[in-house]
Design an enzyme around this catalytic site. Structure first.
Site, PDB file in Angstrom:
ATOM      1  N   ARG A   8      27.121  43.930 -23.733  1.00 59.02           N
ATOM      2  CA  ARG A   8      26.896  42.702 -22.967  1.00 59.02           C
ATOM      3  C   ARG A   8      26.676  43.015 -21.486  1.00 59.02           C
ATOM      4  O   ARG A   8      26.072  42.247 -20.775  1.00 59.02           O
ATOM      5  CB  ARG A   8      28.119  41.771 -23.081  1.00 59.02           C
TER       6      ARG A   8
ATOM      7  N   ASP B 121      26.768  33.169 -26.185  1.00 58.66           N
ATOM      8  CA  ASP B 121      26.700  32.418 -24.929  1.00 58.66           C
ATOM      9  C   ASP B 121      26.055  31.048 -25.150  1.00 58.66           C
ATOM     10  O   ASP B 121      25.420  30.808 -26.175  1.00 58.66           O
ATOM     11  CB  ASP B 121      25.871  33.212 -23.907  1.00 58.66           C
TER      12      ASP B 121
ATOM     13  N   TYR C 172      30.531  35.747 -31.017  1.00 57.55           N
ATOM     14  CA  TYR C 172      30.711  35.774 -29.557  1.00 57.55           C
ATOM     15  C   TYR C 172      29.340  35.483 -28.948  1.00 57.55           C
ATOM     16  O   TYR C 172      28.578  36.398 -28.641  1.00 57.55           O
ATOM     17  CB  TYR C 172      31.209  37.178 -29.202  1.00 57.55           C
TER      18      TYR C 172
ATOM     19  N   ARG D  91      41.132  38.331 -14.571  1.00 49.98           N
ATOM     20  CA  ARG D  91      40.270  38.002 -13.434  1.00 49.98           C
ATOM     21  C   ARG D  91      40.796  36.774 -12.717  1.00 49.98           C
ATOM     22  O   ARG D  91      41.608  36.014 -13.269  1.00 49.98           O
ATOM     23  CB  ARG D  91      38.811  37.833 -13.866  1.00 49.98           C
TER      24      ARG D  91
ATOM     25  N   ARG E  83      40.966  35.336 -29.487  1.00 49.54           N
ATOM     26  CA  ARG E  83      41.712  35.441 -28.235  1.00 49.54           C
ATOM     27  C   ARG E  83      41.644  34.079 -27.562  1.00 49.54           C
ATOM     28  O   ARG E  83      40.607  33.396 -27.611  1.00 49.54           O
ATOM     29  CB  ARG E  83      41.090  36.485 -27.298  1.00 49.54           C
TER      30      ARG E  83
ATOM     31  N   ARG F 225      23.452  49.951 -14.161  1.00 49.98           N
ATOM     32  CA  ARG F 225      22.184  50.000 -13.436  1.00 49.98           C
ATOM     33  C   ARG F 225      22.131  51.181 -12.467  1.00 49.98           C
ATOM     34  O   ARG F 225      23.124  51.502 -11.819  1.00 49.98           O
ATOM     35  CB  ARG F 225      21.987  48.717 -12.636  1.00 49.98           C
TER      36      ARG F 225
ATOM     37  N   GLU G 116      43.475  34.335 -14.750  1.00 54.04           N
ATOM     38  CA  GLU G 116      43.142  34.226 -16.170  1.00 54.04           C
ATOM     39  C   GLU G 116      43.873  35.302 -16.974  1.00 54.04           C
ATOM     40  O   GLU G 116      43.781  36.484 -16.650  1.00 54.04           O
ATOM     41  CB  GLU G 116      41.622  34.395 -16.278  1.00 54.04           C
TER      42      GLU G 116
HETATM   43  N1  UDP Z   1      34.705  44.457 -19.344  1.00 56.40           N
HETATM   44  C1  UDP Z   1      35.547  45.353 -18.706  1.00 56.40           C
HETATM   45  N2  UDP Z   1      35.716  45.281 -17.357  1.00 56.40           N
HETATM   46  C2  UDP Z   1      35.114  44.340 -16.611  1.00 56.40           C
HETATM   47  C3  UDP Z   1      34.259  43.407 -17.243  1.00 56.40           C
HETATM   48  C4  UDP Z   1      34.085  43.496 -18.614  1.00 56.40           C
HETATM   49  O1  UDP Z   1      36.158  46.198 -19.349  1.00 56.40           O
HETATM   50  O2  UDP Z   1      35.330  44.310 -15.386  1.00 56.40           O
HETATM   51  C5  UDP Z   1      34.526  44.560 -20.803  1.00 56.40           C
HETATM   52  C6  UDP Z   1      35.552  43.731 -21.563  1.00 56.40           C
HETATM   53  O3  UDP Z   1      35.889  44.390 -22.762  1.00 56.40           O
HETATM   54  C7  UDP Z   1      34.783  42.460 -21.850  1.00 56.40           C
HETATM   55  C8  UDP Z   1      33.377  42.986 -22.089  1.00 56.40           C
HETATM   56  O4  UDP Z   1      33.246  44.086 -21.175  1.00 56.40           O
HETATM   57  O5  UDP Z   1      35.285  41.762 -22.970  1.00 56.40           O
HETATM   58  C9  UDP Z   1      32.269  41.975 -21.873  1.00 56.40           C
HETATM   59  O6  UDP Z   1      32.383  41.449 -20.568  1.00 56.40           O
HETATM   60  P1  UDP Z   1      31.821  40.019 -20.154  1.00 56.40           P
HETATM   61  O7  UDP Z   1      31.929  39.917 -18.690  1.00 56.40           O
HETATM   62  O8  UDP Z   1      30.505  39.804 -20.811  1.00 56.40           O
HETATM   63  O9  UDP Z   1      32.907  39.041 -20.818  1.00 56.40           O
HETATM   64  P2  UDP Z   1      33.075  37.439 -20.697  1.00 56.40           P
HETATM   65  O10 UDP Z   1      32.527  37.008 -19.360  1.00 56.40           O
HETATM   66  O11 UDP Z   1      32.358  36.872 -21.886  1.00 56.40           O
HETATM   67  O12 UDP Z   1      34.563  37.274 -20.777  1.00 56.40           O
END
Ligand code: UDP
Length: 383
Positions: A172, A349, A347, A278, A248, A176, A299
């Site tokens: 996901r 969007d 999962y 976060r 979850r 870069r 969160e």
């Molecule tokens: N992830 C991580 N660190 C970060 C952001 C994401 O390890 O700082 C991993 C984590 O396992 C997460 C996955 O990457 O579930 C996908 O991240 P995304 O930001 O797409 O998750 P969402 O916003 O859907 O919670």
């Protein structure tokens, strides 16, 4: 014309109600919650007037022209680019991993080509196709970056070792070799000026669509309809009689402050020094608004219990086996189609949900015209 029940008033249900309502069908939409919009529900906070994303931040992004054009018909989208920051090891970095993150982390001034060459070595060390999240991450970025940004965050988010998770979760996020810090790679991105709930209200606003909020749809009622579209949890449709599919859930702990709390909409906490995953500061999702006060949410992720709100389908081996049972039974249901994140336990969007709901509505209309039975799924939940 058909009499149709739609279970769930999130994007799946609302798009189906709009499309099938426009086609002239008589529609009842049911939702157990007292409001529409599911987990993308937004509400202007009485105290601060900040638009709050009640179930966590939702940033709309898509590369699907049809979906982007479609949502604009139901609300005004304001420009917004998600630029996430990450705290790890007592320092702040830019996400997703980009050249600024890499150069600051390894104390280098790599050009794109130099960074690419530096990381190419990691992929070569992996002997085979990455079989799980950790192997995928190690092949992409090596151990140091993986441990700093992904290992602990993923354990906090999913509650299991990253070796137990599929590589697809990591995919996901892009990595870069330039300074682009846009979290998404989508062509279009924005936030609805009046919130997501206003968009869902507009989608549901047809004279032949009746909304039943705070009302659980019982399976026994299905016989009274020509067709049911269920965007609620597939296991709940069967009373969870073979067990509950794992999700979850998230807890949001609110704090009110004055001024600017963190200077950004989202900051991830990637190591174990913070117990939350976060912090989001919701006024920054609406940079076109002015607010002196601010509301933040810390969160926390944990296993979803019976009365919690499901967020992320876990989809590990055990869950997939249980899902296969429910899918098999769903195929035996007559005149019921499962859609959306909860109906297909995926999962996905918002933009994917909308694209699929548009597709389902089109295919349903075609099946009526051709007098064909309509399937239980338009997208295979096990695929
Ligand atoms: N992830 C991580 N660190 C970060 C952001 C994401 O390890 O700082 C991993 C984590 O396992 C997460 C996955 O990457 O579930 C996908 O991240 P995304 O930001 O797409 O998750 P969402 O916003 O859907 O919670």
């Amino acid at each position: 014309m058909a009499h149709i029940a739609i279970v769930g008033a999130g994007f799946s249900g609302a798009v189906l109600a709009q499309e099938l309502g426009k086609a002239g069908h008589r529609i009842d939409v049911f939702d157990t919650r007292p409001h529409v919009a599911g987990n993308c529900h937004t509400l202007r906070d009485e105290k601060t007037q900040v638009m709050l994303h009640t179930y966590g931040p939702h940033i709309f992004h898509t590369s699907n022209q049809r979906v982007w054009d479609y949502v604009q018909q139901f609300g005004t989208f304001m420009p917004f680019v998600n630029r996430v920051k990450a705290v790890t090891g007592g320092r702040v970095f830019s996400l997703p991993l980009n050249l600024l993150t890499i150069n600051q982390f390894v104390h280098q001034t790599f050009s794109p080509a130099q960074a690419r060459a530096f990381f190419a070595g990691f992929a070569e060390q992996g002997a085979h196709e990455p079989a799980n999240f950790e192997e995928q991450a190690l092949a992409l970025m090596g151990r140091d970056l993986y441990e700093a940004f992904f290992e602990s965050y993923t354990i906090k988010q999913w509650g299991v070792s990253p070796t137990a998770l599929p590589a697809s979760i990591l995919k996901r996020l892009p990595m870069r070799f330039n300074y682009d810090d846009n979290y998404y790679t989508s062509l279009y991105q924005g936030i609805p000026r009046d919130g997501y709930t206003a968009i869902i209200d507009n989608l549901l606003d047809l004279p032949n669509v009746t909304l039943h909020l705070g009302t659980r749809f019982e399976r026994a009622l299905a016989g009274g309809y020509d067709h049911v579209f269920c965007s609620g949890p597939i296991d709940a449709w069967f009373g969870c009689d073979e067990g509950r599919l794992g999700y979850r859930t998230l807890d949001f702990v609110r704090e009110d402050h004055v001024g600017d709390y963190q200077g950004n909409a989202v900051i991830n906490y990637c190591d174990m020094t913070a117990p939350w995953t976060r912090i989001s500061e919701h006024k920054h999702f609406a940079p076109w608004e002015q607010h002196d006060q601010t509301v933040i949410f810390k969160e926390y992720s944990r296993l979803c219990e019976e009365n919690d709100t499901p967020y992320y389908p876990i989809r590990l081996v055990a869950e997939k086996a249980l899902l296969a049972h429910y899918v098999q039974r769903a195929h035996q249901e007559r005149h019921v189609t499962f859609v959306g994140r909860l109906g297909t336990y995926r999962y996905i969007d918002m933009h994917v949900t909308i694209a699929e709901a548009l597709e389902v509505a089109e295919q349903y209309q075609r099946s009526l015209q051709e007098n064909l039975p309509f399937p239980s799924f338009v997208v295979d939940p096990l695929g």
